[in-house]
Design a protein around this motif. Structure first.
Motif, PDB file in Angstrom:
ATOM      1  N   ASP A   1      44.744 -19.452  34.514  1.00 51.14           N
ATOM      2  CA  ASP A   1      44.018 -19.810  33.703  1.00 51.14           C
ATOM      3  C   ASP A   1      43.183 -21.132  34.265  1.00 51.14           C
ATOM      4  OD1 ASP A   1      42.581 -20.110  31.241  1.00 51.14           O
ATOM      5  OD2 ASP A   1      44.416 -21.421  30.351  1.00 51.14           O
ATOM      6  N   ASP A   2      41.924 -21.295  34.004  1.00 52.83           N
ATOM      7  CA  ASP A   2      41.224 -22.550  34.362  1.00 52.83           C
ATOM      8  C   ASP A   2      40.843 -22.420  35.959  1.00 52.83           C
ATOM      9  OD1 ASP A   2      39.989 -24.371  32.974  1.00 52.83           O
ATOM     10  OD2 ASP A   2      41.237 -25.935  33.872  1.00 52.83           O
ATOM     11  N   GLU A   3      41.267 -21.463  36.470  1.00 53.34           N
ATOM     12  CA  GLU A   3      40.904 -21.262  38.001  1.00 53.34           C
ATOM     13  C   GLU A   3      39.264 -21.172  38.092  1.00 53.34           C
ATOM     14  OE1 GLU A   3      42.871 -18.291  40.009  1.00 53.34           O
ATOM     15  OE2 GLU A   3      41.565 -18.582  41.672  1.00 53.34           O
ATOM     16  N   GLU A   4      38.662 -21.619  39.068  1.00 54.05           N
ATOM     17  CA  GLU A   4      37.226 -21.554  39.476  1.00 54.05           C
ATOM     18  C   GLU A   4      37.330 -20.326  40.617  1.00 54.05           C
ATOM     19  OE1 GLU A   4      35.739 -25.288  40.926  1.00 54.05           O
ATOM     20  OE2 GLU A   4      35.284 -25.906  38.473  1.00 54.05           O
ATOM     21  N   VAL A   5      36.586 -19.205  40.142  1.00 49.83           N
ATOM     22  CA  VAL A   5      36.463 -18.290  41.054  1.00 49.83           C
ATOM     23  C   VAL A   5      34.969 -17.985  41.645  1.00 49.83           C
ATOM     24  CG1 VAL A   5      36.386 -15.766  41.086  1.00 49.83           C
ATOM     25  CG2 VAL A   5      38.083 -16.790  39.702  1.00 49.83           C
TER      26      VAL A   5
ATOM     27  N   ARG B   1      34.797 -19.797  35.959  1.00 52.23           N
ATOM     28  CA  ARG B   1      35.888 -20.207  35.214  1.00 52.23           C
ATOM     29  C   ARG B   1      36.831 -19.298  34.681  1.00 52.23           C
ATOM     30  NH1 ARG B   1      38.162 -25.313  35.694  1.00 52.23           N
ATOM     31  NH2 ARG B   1      36.090 -26.351  36.206  1.00 52.23           N
ATOM     32  N   ALA B   2      37.964 -19.189  34.942  1.00 50.22           N
ATOM     33  CA  ALA B   2      39.122 -18.275  34.032  1.00 50.22           C
ATOM     34  C   ALA B   2      39.458 -18.877  32.978  1.00 50.22           C
ATOM     35  CB  ALA B   2      39.982 -18.016  34.927  1.00 50.22           C
ATOM     36  N   VAL B   3      39.234 -18.202  31.785  1.00 43.95           N
ATOM     37  CA  VAL B   3      39.564 -18.544  30.342  1.00 43.95           C
ATOM     38  C   VAL B   3      40.516 -17.449  29.995  1.00 43.95           C
ATOM     39  CG1 VAL B   3      38.834 -19.177  28.132  1.00 43.95           C
ATOM     40  CG2 VAL B   3      37.323 -19.614  30.089  1.00 43.95           C
ATOM     41  N   VAL B   4      41.792 -17.854  29.886  1.00 43.81           N
ATOM     42  CA  VAL B   4      42.722 -16.747  29.644  1.00 43.81           C
ATOM     43  C   VAL B   4      42.913 -16.916  28.078  1.00 43.81           C
ATOM     44  CG1 VAL B   4      45.227 -16.213  29.746  1.00 43.81           C
ATOM     45  CG2 VAL B   4      43.710 -16.504  31.851  1.00 43.81           C
ATOM     46  N   GLY B   5      43.102 -15.683  27.508  1.00 39.94           N
ATOM     47  CA  GLY B   5      43.542 -15.484  26.088  1.00 39.94           C
ATOM     48  C   GLY B   5      44.619 -14.470  25.943  1.00 39.94           C
TER      49      GLY B   5
ATOM     50  N   PRO C   1      48.301  -9.369  27.178  1.00 40.80           N
ATOM     51  CA  PRO C   1      49.438 -10.594  27.281  1.00 40.80           C
ATOM     52  C   PRO C   1      48.582 -11.618  27.937  1.00 40.80           C
ATOM     53  CG  PRO C   1      49.932  -8.512  28.498  1.00 40.80           C
ATOM     54  CD  PRO C   1      48.957  -8.226  27.679  1.00 40.80           C
ATOM     55  N   GLU C   2      47.575 -11.418  28.972  1.00 37.56           N
ATOM     56  CA  GLU C   2      46.983 -12.791  29.759  1.00 37.56           C
ATOM     57  C   GLU C   2      45.756 -12.225  30.002  1.00 37.56           C
ATOM     58  OE1 GLU C   2      49.294 -13.460  33.210  1.00 37.56           O
ATOM     59  OE2 GLU C   2      48.526 -15.586  33.404  1.00 37.56           O
ATOM     60  N   HIS C   3      44.729 -12.088  29.063  1.00 39.56           N
ATOM     61  CA  HIS C   3      43.593 -11.390  29.071  1.00 39.56           C
ATOM     62  C   HIS C   3      42.522 -12.258  29.734  1.00 39.56           C
ATOM     63  CE1 HIS C   3      39.573 -10.727  27.773  1.00 39.56           C
ATOM     64  NE2 HIS C   3      39.981  -9.293  27.472  1.00 39.56           N
ATOM     65  N   LEU C   4      41.852 -11.804  30.814  1.00 41.16           N
ATOM     66  CA  LEU C   4      40.868 -12.619  31.651  1.00 41.16           C
ATOM     67  C   LEU C   4      39.588 -12.798  31.074  1.00 41.16           C
ATOM     68  CD1 LEU C   4      40.513 -14.647  34.118  1.00 41.16           C
ATOM     69  CD2 LEU C   4      40.265 -12.197  35.163  1.00 41.16           C
ATOM     70  N   CYS C   5      38.788 -13.798  30.636  1.00 41.63           N
ATOM     71  CA  CYS C   5      37.541 -14.032  30.405  1.00 41.63           C
ATOM     72  C   CYS C   5      36.849 -14.757  31.584  1.00 41.63           C
ATOM     73  CB  CYS C   5      37.338 -14.750  28.962  1.00 41.63           C
ATOM     74  SG  CYS C   5      37.752 -14.060  27.624  1.00 41.63           S
ATOM     75  N   LEU C   6      35.566 -15.029  31.763  1.00 42.74           N
ATOM     76  CA  LEU C   6      35.083 -15.650  32.952  1.00 42.74           C
ATOM     77  C   LEU C   6      33.764 -16.218  32.384  1.00 42.74           C
ATOM     78  CD1 LEU C   6      35.389 -13.051  35.933  1.00 42.74           C
ATOM     79  CD2 LEU C   6      36.522 -15.121  35.662  1.00 42.74           C
ATOM     80  N   HIS C   7      33.817 -17.532  32.408  1.00 43.31           N
ATOM     81  CA  HIS C   7      32.794 -18.530  32.058  1.00 43.31           C
ATOM     82  C   HIS C   7      31.862 -18.940  33.414  1.00 43.31           C
ATOM     83  CE1 HIS C   7      31.415 -22.447  30.009  1.00 43.31           C
ATOM     84  NE2 HIS C   7      30.624 -21.408  30.050  1.00 43.31           N
ATOM     85  N   SER C   8      30.552 -18.746  33.289  1.00 40.02           N
ATOM     86  CA  SER C   8      29.850 -19.409  34.285  1.00 40.02           C
ATOM     87  C   SER C   8      28.797 -20.571  33.409  1.00 40.02           C
ATOM     88  CB  SER C   8      28.985 -18.405  34.947  1.00 40.02           C
ATOM     89  OG  SER C   8      27.837 -19.327  35.542  1.00 40.02           O
ATOM     90  N   ALA C   9      29.386 -21.858  33.849  1.00 44.47           N
ATOM     91  CA  ALA C   9      28.346 -22.897  33.125  1.00 44.47           C
ATOM     92  C   ALA C   9      26.951 -22.916  33.471  1.00 44.47           C
ATOM     93  CB  ALA C   9      29.253 -24.327  33.102  1.00 44.47           C
ATOM     94  N   GLU C  10      26.826 -22.559  34.895  1.00 40.40           N
ATOM     95  CA  GLU C  10      25.511 -22.655  35.423  1.00 40.40           C
ATOM     96  C   GLU C  10      24.673 -21.521  34.866  1.00 40.40           C
ATOM     97  OE1 GLU C  10      25.593 -21.732  39.685  1.00 40.40           O
ATOM     98  OE2 GLU C  10      23.522 -21.441  39.881  1.00 40.40           O
TER      99      GLU C  10
END
Ligand SMILES: [Zn+2]
Length: 362
Positions: free
Chosen positions: A191-195, A203-207, A212-221
């Protein structure tokens, strides 16, 4: 039709069709055909693969430019059709460039099903969270086993009759049939890792709650969120309790995760969900999902004025008849609502002499 009923049993979204909330817009026209792709953001392609299931017939996948190749986000269910469509995509819109890495949002077969096939073909790594990888390995290992007594006990306690229990036993272990042999190693994402993908930070956003540990990915750019099944615009993701952890409280985890995403991801993102279409209006959708579950919790709480079994909740939770193929998913959702009320101190569970669990208001 292959492994459909098994998968419907383990997974799927959309037991409850949600009302379309205000504030949601869909900036793209029709979805790309299987094997084709559509650009939805700089360096981000939208692909869609069919699913052999009656209720939910497609999954969206994403290809992200990554130097000379592609990072893929999710992979489709293991079927001969999905493999053929991937071949068309590589010959067509993906221009025969190599896959550099495969990222999976979570371990459900429509997402991770072809990860082993793709990573072996392209000699690259699977990237996902640890619990998604390990839970998938565990579920795949159930294929070929007999249904465990714990599972039969769990569904009997929920109020299932002998017919339904027989169906469960006959279908047990179907999960692995929709998943190509997983890679034997993977790269853990936390979670919160920068890929870094193609020079951009995601940025990894885990829900939690749907898996159990679902990975979303957020690009602020790019102002893009790859949301997986954590946020879907038109349907409500399945949030279920399973026999392996009967006292789990995934619904509270789900609600906490939705609130956390609202804090962490700005409203102005383009959301790329695994089902339905890319949309804008993330915060409105998160609010509507939270409100919908709170309403259902209130309705269940009302119903518990008299003692009820998990199966007695279907009428207030679902707007459709629950057939045997939907039974475990619906039961899992019922128990998720009940365990959430128990967690809040609002309900009690008592087991009678026939091993049936009855729930009532605390
Ligand atoms: Zn899923």
């Amino acid at each position: 039709m292959g492994p459909i009923p098994y998968i419907a049993r383990m997974h799927q979204d959309a037991v409850v069709p949600a009302a379309v909330p205000a504030g949601i817009t869909y900036p793209f026209g029709s979805a790309p055909d299987p094997g084709q792709a559509a650009a939805v953001a700089p360096g981000v392609l939208w692909l869609r693969m069919p699913l052999p299931m009656a209720g939910l017939n497609h999954i969206n996948l994403w290809a992200l430019e990554d130097g000379a190749g592609w990072t893929l986000a999710d992979t489709g269910m293991q079927t001969p059709e999905t493999a053929a469509h991937w071949q068309s995509a590589f010959a067509g819109p993906l221009a025969r460039r190599p896959v550099t890495r495969v990222i999976c949002t979570h371990m459900h077969p429509d997402h991770i099903g072809m990860a082993g096939w793709l990573t072996r073909q392209h000699e690259c790594r699977l990237w996902t969270t640890r619990l998604e990888y390990l839970t998938c390995r565990m579920l795949v290992a159930d294929t070929g086993r007999e249904a465990p007594a714990d599972g039969v006990r769990f569904y009997r306690a929920a109020g299932w009759d002998e017919d339904a229990l027989g169906h469960y036993q006959a279908r047990f272990g179907g999960f692995g049939k929709a998943v190509y042999t997983l890679p034997d190693s993977y790269r853990r994402v936390v979670d919160d890792e920068e890929v870094r993908i193609g020079g951009r930070i995601w940025r990894a956003v885990v829900g939690r709650g749907h898996s159990p540990e679902h990975l979303c990915l957020h690009s602020a750019e790019l102002r893009v969120l790859i949301s997986g099944d954590q946020v879907l615009p038109r349907i409500t993701s399945n949030v279920s309790v399973f026999p392996t952890e009967p006292d789990a409280n995934p619904l509270e985890e789900w609600l906490e995760s939705l609130a956390a995403i609202k804090q962490r991801v700005p409203d102005d993102v383009l959301v790329l969900p695994s089902h339905n279409e890319p949309f804008r209006g993330l915060h409105a959708r998160l609010d509507a999902l939270i409100a919908g579950h709170e309403q259902r919790l209130a309705r269940v709480h009302q119903l518990l004025a008299n003692p009820r079994r998990a199966v007695d909740l279907f009428a207030v939770l679902f707007h459709r008849r629950i057939g045997v193929d939907m039974l475990s998913m619906a039961t899992g959702e019922s128990i998720a609502h009940l365990n959430c009320l128990i967690g809040r101190g609002l309900a009690l569970r008592e087991v009678d002499s026939s091993s049936i669990a009855w729930y009532r208001r605390a």
